[in-house]
Scaffold this motif. Structure first.
Motif, PDB file in Angstrom:
ATOM      1  N   GLY A   7       0.841  -1.375   0.100  1.00 44.90           N
ATOM      2  CA  GLY A   7       0.200  -0.078   0.051  1.00 44.90           C
ATOM      3  C   GLY A   7       0.595   1.323  -0.043  1.00 44.90           C
ATOM      4  N   GLU A   8       1.948   1.225   0.059  1.00 42.85           N
ATOM      5  CA  GLU A   8       3.178   2.399   0.061  1.00 42.85           C
ATOM      6  C   GLU A   8       3.298   2.653  -1.445  1.00 42.85           C
ATOM      7  N   HIS A   9       3.849   3.851  -1.688  1.00 41.45           N
ATOM      8  CA  HIS A   9       4.171   4.577  -3.035  1.00 41.45           C
ATOM      9  C   HIS A   9       5.456   3.637  -3.600  1.00 41.45           C
ATOM     10  N   VAL A  10       5.633   3.464  -4.622  1.00 39.64           N
ATOM     11  CA  VAL A  10       6.813   2.706  -5.380  1.00 39.64           C
ATOM     12  C   VAL A  10       7.337   4.034  -5.959  1.00 39.64           C
ATOM     13  N   THR A  11       8.531   4.260  -5.223  1.00 46.06           N
ATOM     14  CA  THR A  11       9.242   5.554  -5.513  1.00 46.06           C
ATOM     15  C   THR A  11      10.404   5.262  -6.605  1.00 46.06           C
ATOM     16  N   TRP A  12      10.676   3.798  -6.906  1.00 46.26           N
ATOM     17  CA  TRP A  12      11.626   3.687  -8.072  1.00 46.26           C
ATOM     18  C   TRP A  12      11.397   3.617  -9.283  1.00 46.26           C
ATOM     19  N   ALA A  13       9.974   3.533  -9.514  1.00 48.43           N
ATOM     20  CA  ALA A  13       9.397   3.876 -10.831  1.00 48.43           C
ATOM     21  C   ALA A  13       9.769   5.271 -11.495  1.00 48.43           C
ATOM     22  N   PRO A  14      10.291   4.912 -12.584  1.00 41.77           N
ATOM     23  CA  PRO A  14      10.582   6.273 -13.432  1.00 41.77           C
ATOM     24  C   PRO A  14       9.247   7.011 -13.707  1.00 41.77           C
ATOM     25  N   GLU A  15       9.168   8.364 -13.661  1.00 42.31           N
ATOM     26  CA  GLU A  15       8.281   9.227 -14.057  1.00 42.31           C
ATOM     27  C   GLU A  15       8.507   9.480 -15.587  1.00 42.31           C
ATOM     28  N   ILE A  16       7.523   9.595 -16.660  1.00 38.71           N
ATOM     29  CA  ILE A  16       8.189  10.206 -18.017  1.00 38.71           C
ATOM     30  C   ILE A  16       7.405  11.675 -18.194  1.00 38.71           C
ATOM     31  N   SER A  17       8.438  12.557 -18.416  1.00 41.05           N
ATOM     32  CA  SER A  17       8.180  13.935 -18.704  1.00 41.05           C
ATOM     33  C   SER A  17       7.072  14.158 -19.625  1.00 41.05           C
ATOM     34  N   ASN A  18       6.652  15.335 -19.627  1.00 44.31           N
ATOM     35  CA  ASN A  18       5.775  15.730 -20.708  1.00 44.31           C
ATOM     36  C   ASN A  18       6.475  16.042 -22.068  1.00 44.31           C
ATOM     37  N   TRP A  19       7.774  16.425 -21.922  1.00 48.26           N
ATOM     38  CA  TRP A  19       8.498  16.623 -23.118  1.00 48.26           C
ATOM     39  C   TRP A  19       8.899  15.402 -23.695  1.00 48.26           C
ATOM     40  N   THR A  20       9.257  14.377 -22.977  1.00 53.60           N
ATOM     41  CA  THR A  20       9.681  13.082 -23.395  1.00 53.60           C
ATOM     42  C   THR A  20       8.453  12.441 -24.204  1.00 53.60           C
ATOM     43  N   SER A  21       7.218  12.657 -23.602  1.00 53.54           N
ATOM     44  CA  SER A  21       6.071  12.160 -24.375  1.00 53.54           C
ATOM     45  C   SER A  21       5.820  12.921 -25.528  1.00 53.54           C
ATOM     46  N   LEU A  22       5.859  14.200 -25.497  1.00 51.71           N
ATOM     47  CA  LEU A  22       5.737  15.088 -26.907  1.00 51.71           C
ATOM     48  C   LEU A  22       6.826  14.531 -27.769  1.00 51.71           C
ATOM     49  N   ALA A  23       7.963  14.340 -27.480  1.00 53.62           N
ATOM     50  CA  ALA A  23       9.047  13.661 -28.491  1.00 53.62           C
ATOM     51  C   ALA A  23       8.858  12.396 -28.981  1.00 53.62           C
ATOM     52  N   VAL A  24       8.194  11.505 -28.201  1.00 52.59           N
ATOM     53  CA  VAL A  24       7.875  10.012 -28.588  1.00 52.59           C
ATOM     54  C   VAL A  24       6.737  10.005 -29.548  1.00 52.59           C
ATOM     55  N   ILE A  25       5.648  10.947 -29.212  1.00 54.03           N
ATOM     56  CA  ILE A  25       4.465  11.225 -30.035  1.00 54.03           C
ATOM     57  C   ILE A  25       4.667  11.446 -31.609  1.00 54.03           C
ATOM     58  N   VAL A  26       5.344  12.912 -31.490  1.00 52.13           N
ATOM     59  CA  VAL A  26       5.751  13.406 -32.713  1.00 52.13           C
ATOM     60  C   VAL A  26       6.614  12.416 -33.573  1.00 52.13           C
ATOM     61  N   THR A  27       7.770  11.775 -33.008  1.00 56.84           N
ATOM     62  CA  THR A  27       8.509  10.941 -33.710  1.00 56.84           C
ATOM     63  C   THR A  27       7.656   9.361 -34.346  1.00 56.84           C
ATOM     64  N   VAL A  28       6.693   9.006 -33.415  1.00 56.01           N
ATOM     65  CA  VAL A  28       5.981   7.878 -33.952  1.00 56.01           C
ATOM     66  C   VAL A  28       5.050   8.453 -34.994  1.00 56.01           C
ATOM     67  N   LEU A  29       4.583   9.659 -34.896  1.00 56.25           N
ATOM     68  CA  LEU A  29       3.602   9.999 -36.222  1.00 56.25           C
ATOM     69  C   LEU A  29       4.376  10.235 -37.430  1.00 56.25           C
ATOM     70  N   THR A  30       5.667  10.840 -37.178  1.00 54.97           N
ATOM     71  CA  THR A  30       6.529  11.020 -38.266  1.00 54.97           C
ATOM     72  C   THR A  30       6.614   9.760 -39.098  1.00 54.97           C
ATOM     73  N   ILE A  31       7.370   9.034 -38.361  1.00 56.36           N
ATOM     74  CA  ILE A  31       7.637   7.724 -39.119  1.00 56.36           C
ATOM     75  C   ILE A  31       6.385   6.972 -39.533  1.00 56.36           C
TER      76      ILE A  31
END
Length: 353
Positions: free
Chosen positions: A286-310
């Motif tokens: 029931g505790e927060h899992v602190t080791w899990a990475p958080e994905i930033s909004n800028w990373t999300s934007l880069a991934v989505i634009v790259t996938v759409l372009t390809i």
């Protein structure tokens, strides 16, 4: 970011003004929408979306602007995939070309209302219940799997679905269209027209699409104001995109796979966020899992634009190659020399007797 009530009211009023402007300018008389007209309106709506994003960047900061832009691009891309279903509905009901714009406009208004309700409920849910992130993440990952391995939604979708059949069963419907009217009075009876049935079908499709799009954008930002704005601006340009793309949508053969990657990525992002917010007793006590990475909004934007372009480039290259191969003359039949040996005249034993 905290949004005062007056800003919500001003944003909704601005969107209603855009819809009213569209009704006055475009729909003052039914007509077939041209490619040039569609291109101008799309440029206008994109400019409005960019102007809004600039305001978010100035008053909300870089991260909020990245969240809005990412959400807008994601919702717009999902809308492009939805055009397959809209085209199927229009073709199934043989909607006259001069009335298609009005049908889409009414459908967009219905979608705005339904998504507004979904967003309000979703925003409250994600603030109060951390397990909602698990639910949204699961929905997106499942949808991504369907897109990737069951890529025939446009064939399976039935425009005369359950709701449409129910309407036809409960109410009398005319055989022919009567302009853009939804109902007519005939022989003292009020009858529905096929236009009403089309609106019901479009509205039903909008409701189904919201199940995918709302969790997707909540995976990018939980700010209800940005979620609503990104949805609204994406939907406002959708109907013009319908007329601009036309048959081009069918050339984006890899779009569904690109959407599968995007939805899967956002689904994983939501699961990681759910781990950070975890309160489920059977996960990490029931505790927060602190080791899990958080994905930033800028990373999300880069991934989505790259996938759409390809995805777009690969689709257009494949379409060009298929067109070139179809235009090439068929290969000539084999010209190998025939055997000049005389045909055998041997007979079986019975013939020789």
């Amino acid at each position: 970011m905290p949004v005062p009530a007056w800003l919500w009211a001003a944003t909704i009023a601005a969107l209603l003004t855009l819809i009213l402007l569209d009704l006055i300018i475009v729909n003052r008389r039914p007509h077939r929408v041209t490619i040039a007209e569609s291109a101008r309106w799309i440029a206008f709506y994109i400019a409005c979306a960019v102007a809004f994003g600039t305001g978010v960047w100035i008053f909300g900061g870089d991260d909020q602007a990245a969240a809005y832009i990412t959400g807008y691009i994601t919702e717009y891309t999902l809308s492009v995939d939805n055009l397959f279903i809209f085209m199927l509905i229009m073709a199934s009901f043989a909607v006259p070309a001069i009335h298609q714009h009005r049908v889409l406009l009414i459908g967009i208004v219905m979608a705005l209302v339904m998504r507004g309700v979904f967003i309000a409920v979703g925003a409250q849910a994600v603030q109060r219940f951390s397990w909602v992130f698990w639910l949204f993440g699961g929905i997106l990952i499942y949808t991504a799997w369907k897109f990737a391995f069951n890529n025939n939604d446009d064939e399976e979708y039935d425009p005369n679905g359950g709701v449409v059949r129910l309407v036809r069963r409960l109410f009398p419907v005319t055989d022919d269209y009567h302009g853009s009217r939804l109902t007519i009075k005939q022989d003292g009876r009020r009858l529905l027209t096929p236009m009403f049935i089309v609106i019901v079908a479009i509205g039903g499709a909008d409701l189904v699409f919201a199940v995918d799009s709302i969790p997707a954008i909540f995976g990018i930002t939980q700010d209800a104001y940005l979620v609503f704005a990104a949805n609204a601006f994406a939907l406002m340009g959708l109907r013009q995109l319908y007329f601009l793309l036309g048959g081009l949508v069918e050339k984006l053969v890899y779009l569904t796979y690109g959407l599968a990657v995007i939805l899967g990525f956002i689904g994983v992002k939501l699961v990681l966020h759910a781990l950070h917010k975890n309160e489920l007793p059977f996960i990490n006590g029931g505790e927060h899992v602190t080791w899990a990475p958080e994905i930033s909004n800028w990373t999300s934007l880069a991934v989505i634009v790259t996938v759409l372009t390809i995805t777009t480039v690969a689709s257009l290259l494949k379409s060009r190659r298929d067109t070139r191969l179809a235009a090439e003359p068929a290969a000539p039949e084999s010209t190998a020399p025939h055997s000049t040996a005389p045909e055998s005249t041997a007979s079986g034993p019975a013939d020789r007797n």
